[in-house]
Design a protein around this motif. Structure first.
Motif, PDB file in Angstrom:
ATOM      1  N   GLU A  69       0.909  -1.316   0.067  1.00 54.50           N
ATOM      2  CA  GLU A  69      -0.120   0.143  -0.016  1.00 54.50           C
ATOM      3  C   GLU A  69       1.001   1.182  -0.110  1.00 54.50           C
ATOM      4  OE1 GLU A  69      -3.096   0.352  -0.288  1.00 54.50           O
ATOM      5  OE2 GLU A  69      -3.752  -1.768  -0.425  1.00 54.50           O
ATOM      6  N   ARG A  70       1.895   1.145   0.878  1.00 53.04           N
ATOM      7  CA  ARG A  70       2.889   2.263   0.820  1.00 53.04           C
ATOM      8  C   ARG A  70       3.625   2.597  -0.607  1.00 53.04           C
ATOM      9  NH1 ARG A  70       4.480   0.277   5.897  1.00 53.04           N
ATOM     10  NH2 ARG A  70       6.563  -0.310   5.201  1.00 53.04           N
ATOM     11  N   CYS A  71       3.968   1.382  -1.167  1.00 49.19           N
ATOM     12  CA  CYS A  71       4.555   1.483  -2.596  1.00 49.19           C
ATOM     13  C   CYS A  71       3.329   2.369  -3.532  1.00 49.19           C
ATOM     14  CB  CYS A  71       4.907   0.120  -2.970  1.00 49.19           C
ATOM     15  SG  CYS A  71       6.412  -0.810  -2.270  1.00 49.19           S
ATOM     16  N   CYS A  72       2.341   1.871  -3.258  1.00 49.07           N
ATOM     17  CA  CYS A  72       1.179   2.249  -4.126  1.00 49.07           C
ATOM     18  C   CYS A  72       0.795   3.729  -4.061  1.00 49.07           C
ATOM     19  CB  CYS A  72       0.076   1.425  -4.207  1.00 49.07           C
ATOM     20  SG  CYS A  72       0.252  -0.168  -4.797  1.00 49.07           S
ATOM     21  N   ALA A  73       1.052   4.109  -2.797  1.00 46.53           N
ATOM     22  CA  ALA A  73       0.826   5.483  -2.556  1.00 46.53           C
ATOM     23  C   ALA A  73       1.899   6.330  -3.106  1.00 46.53           C
ATOM     24  CB  ALA A  73       0.955   5.845  -1.057  1.00 46.53           C
ATOM     25  N   CYS A 124       2.992  -3.474 -10.394  1.00 47.90           N
ATOM     26  CA  CYS A 124       1.646  -4.440  -9.947  1.00 47.90           C
ATOM     27  C   CYS A 124       1.505  -5.775 -10.401  1.00 47.90           C
ATOM     28  CB  CYS A 124       0.464  -3.548 -10.067  1.00 47.90           C
ATOM     29  SG  CYS A 124       0.045  -1.846  -9.453  1.00 47.90           S
ATOM     30  N   LEU A 125       2.042  -5.919 -11.583  1.00 47.00           N
ATOM     31  CA  LEU A 125       2.048  -7.298 -12.261  1.00 47.00           C
ATOM     32  C   LEU A 125       3.079  -8.250 -11.315  1.00 47.00           C
ATOM     33  CD1 LEU A 125       1.789  -6.323 -16.207  1.00 47.00           C
ATOM     34  CD2 LEU A 125       0.017  -7.573 -14.616  1.00 47.00           C
ATOM     35  N   GLU A 126       4.143  -7.581 -11.242  1.00 45.86           N
ATOM     36  CA  GLU A 126       5.356  -8.303 -10.356  1.00 45.86           C
ATOM     37  C   GLU A 126       4.505  -8.687  -9.071  1.00 45.86           C
ATOM     38  OE1 GLU A 126       8.647  -5.819  -9.979  1.00 45.86           O
ATOM     39  OE2 GLU A 126       9.219  -6.021 -12.102  1.00 45.86           O
ATOM     40  N   GLU A 158      -7.224  -6.865  -7.590  1.00 48.01           N
ATOM     41  CA  GLU A 158      -8.092  -5.767  -7.858  1.00 48.01           C
ATOM     42  C   GLU A 158      -7.140  -4.475  -7.979  1.00 48.01           C
ATOM     43  OE1 GLU A 158     -10.211  -5.925  -4.088  1.00 48.01           O
ATOM     44  OE2 GLU A 158     -11.305  -7.635  -4.682  1.00 48.01           O
ATOM     45  N   ARG A 159      -5.786  -4.454  -7.423  1.00 51.64           N
ATOM     46  CA  ARG A 159      -5.272  -3.344  -7.527  1.00 51.64           C
ATOM     47  C   ARG A 159      -4.695  -3.071  -8.770  1.00 51.64           C
ATOM     48  NH1 ARG A 159      -0.858  -4.415  -4.302  1.00 51.64           N
ATOM     49  NH2 ARG A 159      -1.827  -3.720  -2.479  1.00 51.64           N
ATOM     50  N   THR A 160      -4.277  -4.149  -9.398  1.00 60.97           N
ATOM     51  CA  THR A 160      -3.652  -4.248 -10.860  1.00 60.97           C
ATOM     52  C   THR A 160      -4.691  -3.514 -11.847  1.00 60.97           C
ATOM     53  OG1 THR A 160      -2.055  -5.908 -10.021  1.00 60.97           O
ATOM     54  CG2 THR A 160      -2.188  -5.682 -12.543  1.00 60.97           C
TER      55      THR A 160
END
Length: 567
Positions: free
Chosen positions: A277-281, A303-305, A322-324
């Motif tokens: 989540e922190r990475c995606c932020a 995200c795919l990795e 869902e995120r990807t």
């Protein structure tokens, strides 16, 4: 006696006036094999005397052969590297030092050789000073070579680490280290910092900064240096996607917030979810700050990795999916999704059984990239896989949008689909249409497919008529004629008259460039029950007239093998 005889023969060859590189290589290889044989024999019988008279004289001879060869063929880097490998194998440090010195004087334009020499000085001779001198000399020739700076930076850190270990061991032994004069600055990697600062002024680009940072992370005393590189990276390359990508991925490496004794399986999963989540932020902030295709590509790749990583937690797997999918959708809505990524998105949707969404995405992709054959092909494959009714309509739309050049993949896909779905009449009409719609060079493939399909579905008489009509329009491929010849051979009443016609047609097109065609024609006349062996002479004479350049010689040698029964 055998060794002397062989060595004498090889020696004579290298004493000629016209020297050949192969003779030197053969002589060196023979001597090296002899050394290996002596080594094995010594080990077997346990005899360790007279090494000075036996091995040393051979080693001296090999070195002198290498020196003569590299002196004559200075530009052959492989020869120099063979000498280097030989010196390393037989631990000839003095000789190797001379080889490197001579080689670098001649091949100073190759950074990889400088790095190899410096590495040897550092790791084998344990001489940081010599390695440093070599790197500094190399940088005078290649002042903007990133690889040289990276390896020089690594060498300085290795030197600092070595000194730190020495000092620690002396302190543990309670020896006085005051006399040894260990500089605190060198111990803390100050030399590497100087190298980095000098390099970052000359070499631009995030890739170099990240490479240096990854080297610094291998050493546990470089926290301050890492901080400096990171600050420089953020200050100078804030708009580069690779900077943001690194900053986001860095969140994964940050330590656990939970105490180690409390880390149960469930807590590990939740902690990993928090890190992601922190990475995606960070990535979300990145795509707002740098809204480019490359930035979205970095985000999607991450995200795919994460999605493709194995996990026993279904909840985490679902969250990653869902995120990807969400990131793909956002990139698509921003009109910043690359063509190649649409394919990965579609594959992910199909794997997740979201077929309706896959059809929508495929349609959107063809709207964005209406000129791209690959995108239309991708959409059509999705529709065919899902057995949709609008396949024909989509093919028509694709052919209308894409230029005629490069449409071959669409036509082959269309006819292959039609063969399994539509009636024979529709498929035949499609083949006829494809011959006119494709470019002449691409129509060759369609002709081969049409011929093969007609034979399978319409029989021999139809395919014969089709072949005659297709022969009226060039170009042709050799496989087109070979296919027809094979069809004729498959018949119970195979007629030589028809085979002659097909061979003659093929030779009119490819007789000047293909020797095998002439030989097959001759073989046919010799082996077929209705063949006329007396025609072989005239076929041979015609081949000699038509074939060009070196092909004549190739034909003569193959024809001789045929006559003697070896072909």
């Amino acid at each position: 006696r055998a060794v002397l005889r062989k060595a004498s023969a090889l020696e004579y060859k290298i004493q000629r006036r016209a020297l050949r590189k192969e003779d030197f290589i053969n002589y060196i290889q023979y001597e090296i094999n002899l050394l290996e044989l002596i080594k094995k024999r010594r080990a077997r019988i346990g005899y360790s005397f007279k090494k000075e008279e036996i091995e040393h004289s051979i080693l001296h001879r090999v070195h002198s052969l290498f020196n003569r060869a590299t002196g004559k063929w200075k530009d052959d880097v492989q020869l120099w590297l063979s000498h280097v490998a030989f010196c390393k194998q037989w631990n000839a440090k003095y000789q190797l030092s001379k080889v490197f010195s001579t080689m670098l004087a001649i091949h100073s334009n190759k950074p990889a050789l400088w790095i190899m020499a410096a590495k040897w000085e550092m790791e084998t001779r344990l001489s940081s000073e010599s390695a440093r001198h070599l790197f500094l000399r190399a940088l005078r020739f290649h002042p903007e070579c990133p690889k040289l700076y990276q390896e020089y930076f690594r060498m300085e850190l290795m030197h600092a680490e070595k000194q730190r270990k020495e000092k620690k061991e002396f302190e543990q032994a309670k020896m006085d280290v005051g006399e040894l004069n260990y500089s605190e600055e060198i111990l803390n990697g100050e030399m590497a910092r100087i190298v980095y600062r000098d390099a970052s002024q000359k070499i631009k680009g995030v890739e170099f900064q990240l490479a240096v940072l990854s080297i610094a992370k291998l050493f546990d005393f470089t926290q301050d240096l890492q901080k400096e590189i990171l600050e420089s990276l953020q200050a100078r390359y804030a708009d580069d996607p690779l900077t943001w990508d690194y900053m986001a991925r860095r969140e994964l490496e940050l330590g656990s917030l939970q105490p180690p004794e409390q880390s149960t399986k469930q807590k590990k999963v939740s902690e990993m979810a928090q890190r992601e989540e922190r990475c995606c932020a960070v990535f979300d902030e990145a795509v707002r700050a740098v809204p480019t295709e490359d930035m979205w590509k970095c985000y999607i790749t991450f995200c795919l990795e994460r999605y493709n990583r194995k996990t026993n937690s279904e909840e985490l797997k679902q969250k990653r999916l869902e995120r990807t999918l969400g990131v793909f959708t956002k990139a698509h809505e921003s009109n910043l999704l690359l063509e190649a990524l649409y394919k990965q998105w579609l594959q992910l949707l199909l794997d997740s059984n979201l077929s309706e969404k896959a059809v929508e995405v495929a349609e959107a992709a063809t709207r964005h990239f209406s000129q791209s054959v690959e995108t239309w092909q991708m959409r059509l494959q999705v529709l065919i896989q899902l057995k949709r009714d609008e396949v024909t309509q989509c093919f028509e739309e694709a052919i209308k949008h894409v230029k005629s050049k490069g449409t071959l993949p669409l036509w082959t896909l269309w006819v292959e689909w039609s063969e399994g779905t539509n009636s024979k009449e529709d498929t035949e009409a499609l083949y006829q249409r494809s011959l006119h719609a494709t470019m002449p060079a691409e129509s060759v493939t369609m002709k081969e497919m049409y011929l093969d399909w007609t034979y399978r579905n319409r029989g021999y008489k139809k395919v014969k008529r089709l072949f005659t009509s297709l022969c009226e329009n060039r170009p042709f491929s050799l496989d087109f004629f070979r296919k027809m010849i094979q069809i004729e051979k498959d018949q119970e009443s195979c007629k030589m008259l028809h085979l002659r016609e097909y061979y003659e047609r093929a030779l009119r097109e490819f007789g000047s460039t293909n020797t095998d065609l002439w030989l097959d024609y001759i073989k046919e006349e010799l082996s077929h029950p209705q063949g006329k062996p007396e025609n072989c002479g005239s076929i041979h004479w015609r081949a000699m007239k038509m074939l060009q350049g070196d092909l004549v010689e190739d034909f003569v040698s193959k024809h001789t093998l045929l006559q003697t029964g070896h072909l």
